[in-house]
Design a protein around this motif. Structure first.
Motif, PDB file in Angstrom:
ATOM      1  N   GLN A  54     -14.887 -41.820  -2.194  1.00 33.34           N
ATOM      2  CA  GLN A  54     -13.995 -42.161  -0.945  1.00 33.34           C
ATOM      3  C   GLN A  54     -13.305 -40.717  -0.696  1.00 33.34           C
ATOM      4  N   LEU A  55     -13.216 -40.272   0.555  1.00 32.29           N
ATOM      5  CA  LEU A  55     -12.483 -39.251   0.774  1.00 32.29           C
ATOM      6  C   LEU A  55     -11.638 -39.736   2.115  1.00 32.29           C
ATOM      7  N   ASP A  56     -10.285 -39.697   1.809  1.00 33.50           N
ATOM      8  CA  ASP A  56      -9.443 -40.248   2.729  1.00 33.50           C
ATOM      9  C   ASP A  56      -9.342 -39.005   3.968  1.00 33.50           C
ATOM     10  N   VAL A  57      -9.492 -37.821   3.742  1.00 30.45           N
ATOM     11  CA  VAL A  57      -9.640 -36.859   4.692  1.00 30.45           C
ATOM     12  C   VAL A  57     -10.564 -37.048   5.791  1.00 30.45           C
ATOM     13  N   LEU A  58     -11.379 -37.796   5.414  1.00 34.82           N
ATOM     14  CA  LEU A  58     -12.679 -38.028   6.460  1.00 34.82           C
ATOM     15  C   LEU A  58     -12.495 -39.353   7.119  1.00 34.82           C
ATOM     16  N   SER A 104     -20.124 -33.380 -11.094  1.00 35.35           N
ATOM     17  CA  SER A 104     -19.371 -33.876 -10.101  1.00 35.35           C
ATOM     18  C   SER A 104     -18.236 -32.878  -9.127  1.00 35.35           C
ATOM     19  N   VAL A 105     -18.129 -33.323  -8.089  1.00 39.14           N
ATOM     20  CA  VAL A 105     -17.174 -32.384  -7.122  1.00 39.14           C
ATOM     21  C   VAL A 105     -15.997 -33.463  -7.034  1.00 39.14           C
ATOM     22  N   SER A 106     -14.797 -32.959  -7.251  1.00 42.27           N
ATOM     23  CA  SER A 106     -13.474 -33.522  -7.195  1.00 42.27           C
ATOM     24  C   SER A 106     -13.188 -33.947  -5.668  1.00 42.27           C
ATOM     25  N   VAL A 107     -12.286 -34.766  -5.699  1.00 45.53           N
ATOM     26  CA  VAL A 107     -11.717 -35.244  -4.313  1.00 45.53           C
ATOM     27  C   VAL A 107     -10.788 -34.048  -3.933  1.00 45.53           C
ATOM     28  N   GLU A 108     -10.041 -33.594  -4.966  1.00 47.13           N
ATOM     29  CA  GLU A 108      -9.132 -32.188  -4.574  1.00 47.13           C
ATOM     30  C   GLU A 108     -10.017 -31.382  -3.793  1.00 47.13           C
ATOM     31  N   GLU A 109     -11.289 -31.021  -4.526  1.00 49.44           N
ATOM     32  CA  GLU A 109     -11.853 -29.639  -4.100  1.00 49.44           C
ATOM     33  C   GLU A 109     -12.564 -30.156  -2.575  1.00 49.44           C
ATOM     34  N   MET A 110     -13.151 -31.390  -2.464  1.00 51.35           N
ATOM     35  CA  MET A 110     -13.775 -31.539  -1.283  1.00 51.35           C
ATOM     36  C   MET A 110     -12.630 -31.502  -0.121  1.00 51.35           C
ATOM     37  N   THR A 111     -11.361 -32.062  -0.371  1.00 55.91           N
ATOM     38  CA  THR A 111     -10.381 -32.303   0.551  1.00 55.91           C
ATOM     39  C   THR A 111      -9.847 -30.582   0.950  1.00 55.91           C
ATOM     40  N   LYS A 112      -9.608 -29.912  -0.113  1.00 55.49           N
ATOM     41  CA  LYS A 112      -9.295 -28.652   0.165  1.00 55.49           C
ATOM     42  C   LYS A 112     -10.400 -27.761   1.209  1.00 55.49           C
ATOM     43  N   MET A 113     -11.883 -28.349   1.110  1.00 58.34           N
ATOM     44  CA  MET A 113     -12.759 -27.473   1.908  1.00 58.34           C
ATOM     45  C   MET A 113     -12.742 -28.018   3.266  1.00 58.34           C
ATOM     46  N   ILE A 114     -12.478 -29.416   3.502  1.00 54.71           N
ATOM     47  CA  ILE A 114     -12.680 -30.033   4.755  1.00 54.71           C
ATOM     48  C   ILE A 114     -11.343 -30.002   5.422  1.00 54.71           C
ATOM     49  N   GLU A 115     -10.168 -30.300   4.956  1.00 57.25           N
ATOM     50  CA  GLU A 115      -8.908 -30.357   5.574  1.00 57.25           C
ATOM     51  C   GLU A 115      -8.653 -29.016   6.506  1.00 57.25           C
ATOM     52  N   PRO A 116      -9.045 -27.675   6.391  1.00 54.41           N
ATOM     53  CA  PRO A 116      -8.692 -26.899   7.300  1.00 54.41           C
ATOM     54  C   PRO A 116      -9.744 -27.233   8.830  1.00 54.41           C
ATOM     55  N   ASN A 117     -10.760 -28.100   8.584  1.00 52.05           N
ATOM     56  CA  ASN A 117     -11.678 -28.028   9.592  1.00 52.05           C
ATOM     57  C   ASN A 117     -11.645 -29.364  10.278  1.00 52.05           C
ATOM     58  N   ILE A 118     -10.907 -30.318   9.776  1.00 55.06           N
ATOM     59  CA  ILE A 118     -10.672 -31.510  10.274  1.00 55.06           C
ATOM     60  C   ILE A 118     -10.081 -31.971  11.609  1.00 55.06           C
ATOM     61  N   GLU A 119      -9.371 -30.788  12.140  1.00 52.34           N
ATOM     62  CA  GLU A 119      -9.158 -30.966  13.507  1.00 52.34           C
ATOM     63  C   GLU A 119     -10.137 -30.672  14.522  1.00 52.34           C
ATOM     64  N   LYS A 120     -10.808 -29.724  14.318  1.00 49.77           N
ATOM     65  CA  LYS A 120     -12.152 -29.430  14.836  1.00 49.77           C
ATOM     66  C   LYS A 120     -13.118 -30.430  14.827  1.00 49.77           C
ATOM     67  N   ILE A 121     -13.372 -30.945  13.699  1.00 45.13           N
ATOM     68  CA  ILE A 121     -14.322 -32.105  13.594  1.00 45.13           C
ATOM     69  C   ILE A 121     -13.896 -32.970  14.351  1.00 45.13           C
ATOM     70  N   VAL A 122     -12.637 -33.907  14.509  1.00 49.60           N
ATOM     71  CA  VAL A 122     -12.418 -34.901  15.217  1.00 49.60           C
ATOM     72  C   VAL A 122     -12.237 -34.528  16.771  1.00 49.60           C
ATOM     73  N   LYS A 123     -12.021 -33.656  16.992  1.00 51.83           N
ATOM     74  CA  LYS A 123     -11.864 -32.950  18.459  1.00 51.83           C
ATOM     75  C   LYS A 123     -13.219 -33.044  19.168  1.00 51.83           C
ATOM     76  N   GLU A 124     -14.216 -32.440  18.513  1.00 54.24           N
ATOM     77  CA  GLU A 124     -15.612 -32.512  18.839  1.00 54.24           C
ATOM     78  C   GLU A 124     -16.157 -33.980  18.833  1.00 54.24           C
ATOM     79  N   GLN A 125     -15.705 -34.830  18.077  1.00 56.02           N
ATOM     80  CA  GLN A 125     -16.415 -36.127  17.868  1.00 56.02           C
ATOM     81  C   GLN A 125     -15.791 -36.903  19.080  1.00 56.02           C
ATOM     82  N   ASP A 126     -14.338 -36.685  19.487  1.00 51.07           N
ATOM     83  CA  ASP A 126     -13.783 -37.301  20.409  1.00 51.07           C
ATOM     84  C   ASP A 126     -14.421 -37.059  21.804  1.00 51.07           C
ATOM     85  N   ASN A 127     -14.821 -35.669  22.034  1.00 48.87           N
ATOM     86  CA  ASN A 127     -15.224 -35.142  23.132  1.00 48.87           C
ATOM     87  C   ASN A 127     -16.666 -35.436  23.215  1.00 48.87           C
TER      88      ASN A 127
END
Length: 338
Positions: A134-138, A288-311
């Motif tokens: 589970q990744l809450d950031v996603l 194993s890749v930790s939740v913290e490691e995954m979140t750190k990689m994804i979080e800076p891109n989450i706004e762009k990902i959601v924006k492109e998804q909505d578009n």
């Protein structure tokens, strides 16, 4: 004189008797030695033979805990014997899962000297996922695909929940796969490689258009071996082909109106080091890749990902609406020639 004669006779008889007794004892000792030496020789012989027999038997499973090592001998005949035992011990689905865990397909099943085998086989592979479940950031992201260079694996998330993961073979050291955030572009059920026209690429899905990089089915030899693309098992390539969304182009295809599913490719492989999945034999959580490691990689891109998804959703909805209007329009009246 008479007494001296009798005394000498007595001494002679005594010496003869002693000699016979000594000979008797010696004979007994020889028999005893013979009977004790023979069983020893036989015992050594059996022991020696048992060692020879043991060496000719294919190596058994080395059990260590959560993951075990299935050692493969170099000798071809012994390897064939081991594979026969391997096929007998595990079902087809179990063998598929074991090979996948070792980043191998059936074609390259012997491209390794040791197979990492779970003590308990889960044919879905989900029990061995290196990615967080589970990744809450996603949570706001409907579809997301991640490729890990360090552990040669991909994962698929739906609204933050891991729904699938599997093995991959990414770009070799001289042709590394491009990393970073990208989006799924176009797809083709059977593409032809730009490197060689002889290479057929089933279920190809492009993710770096200008570089010609995408995921598709091709050999998984147990290490990064591609010419920059992301190789997958056939079942996985087919599944992702149906799962991911493509881009949406303007009429004529000149520009992109909407991007497809978000894809993140990250990290680098430990070139020349021990294969990451081999480390599971010592530590079940080694990959194993930790939740913290995954979140750190994804979080800076989450706004762009959601924006492109909505578009994309807006563009797709507008296209559907336009088609619905066209379908409801009455057909043009047919003119009859005079």
């Amino acid at each position: 004189m008479k007494k001296s004669f009798l005394y000498a006779l007595f001494i002679a008889l005594f010496l003869v008797s002693c000699k016979k007794e000594i000979e008797k004892i010696n004979d007994t000792l020889k028999d005893t030695t013979s009977t004790t030496e023979n069983p020893t020789a036989e015992k050594d012989s059996v022991k020696k033979d048992s060692v020879v027999m043991k060496e000719s038997i294919p190596p058994a499973m080395q059990e260590t805990g959560f993951y075990n090592a299935f050692v493969l001998p170099k000798d071809k005949k012994l390897r064939d014997s081991v594979y026969a035992e391997f096929s007998k011990k595990y079902s087809e689905k179990e063998r598929y899962a074991i090979l996948a865990l070792n980043r191998l397909d059936s074609k390259n099943k012997w491209n390794s000297d040791t197979l990492v085998v779970p003590a308990k086989i889960d044919t879905t592979l989900m029990a061995y996922s290196p990615f967080p479940m589970q990744l809450d950031v996603l949570s706001p992201v409907k579809k997301f695909v991640v490729f890990s260079y360090p552990i040669q694996a991909y994962g698929v998330y739906s609204n933050g929940t891991l729904v699938k993961w599997g093995p991959t073979s990414m770009g070799k050291k001289t042709a590394k796969t491009k990393t970073g955030l990208t989006f799924a572009n176009w797809k083709k059920q059977l593409a032809i490689s730009t490197v060689s026209s002889e290479w057929k690429l089933p279920y190809n899905f492009n993710i770096f258009n200008l570089d010609g990089i995408g995921w598709h089915q091709y050999d998984l030899p147990g290490y990064p071996a591609s010419h920059s693309c992301l190789r997958l098992l056939l079942k996985d390539a087919k599944w992702l082909y149906s799962y991911a969304d493509t881009w949406v182009l303007n009429p004529g295809g000149a520009t992109t109106k909407a991007k497809g599913t978000a894809v993140l490719v990250y990290g680098d492989y430990g070139w020349g080091k021990r294969k990451p999945w081999r480390k599971l034999l010592n530590d079940p959580n080694a990959n194993s890749v930790s939740v913290e490691e995954m979140t750190k990689m994804i979080e800076p891109n989450i706004e762009k990902i959601v924006k492109e998804q909505d578009n994309r959703e807006k563009v797709v909805d507008s296209i559907k609406a336009a088609r619905a209007v066209l379908e409801q329009m009455p057909e043009s009246p047919k003119t009859v020639a005079p």
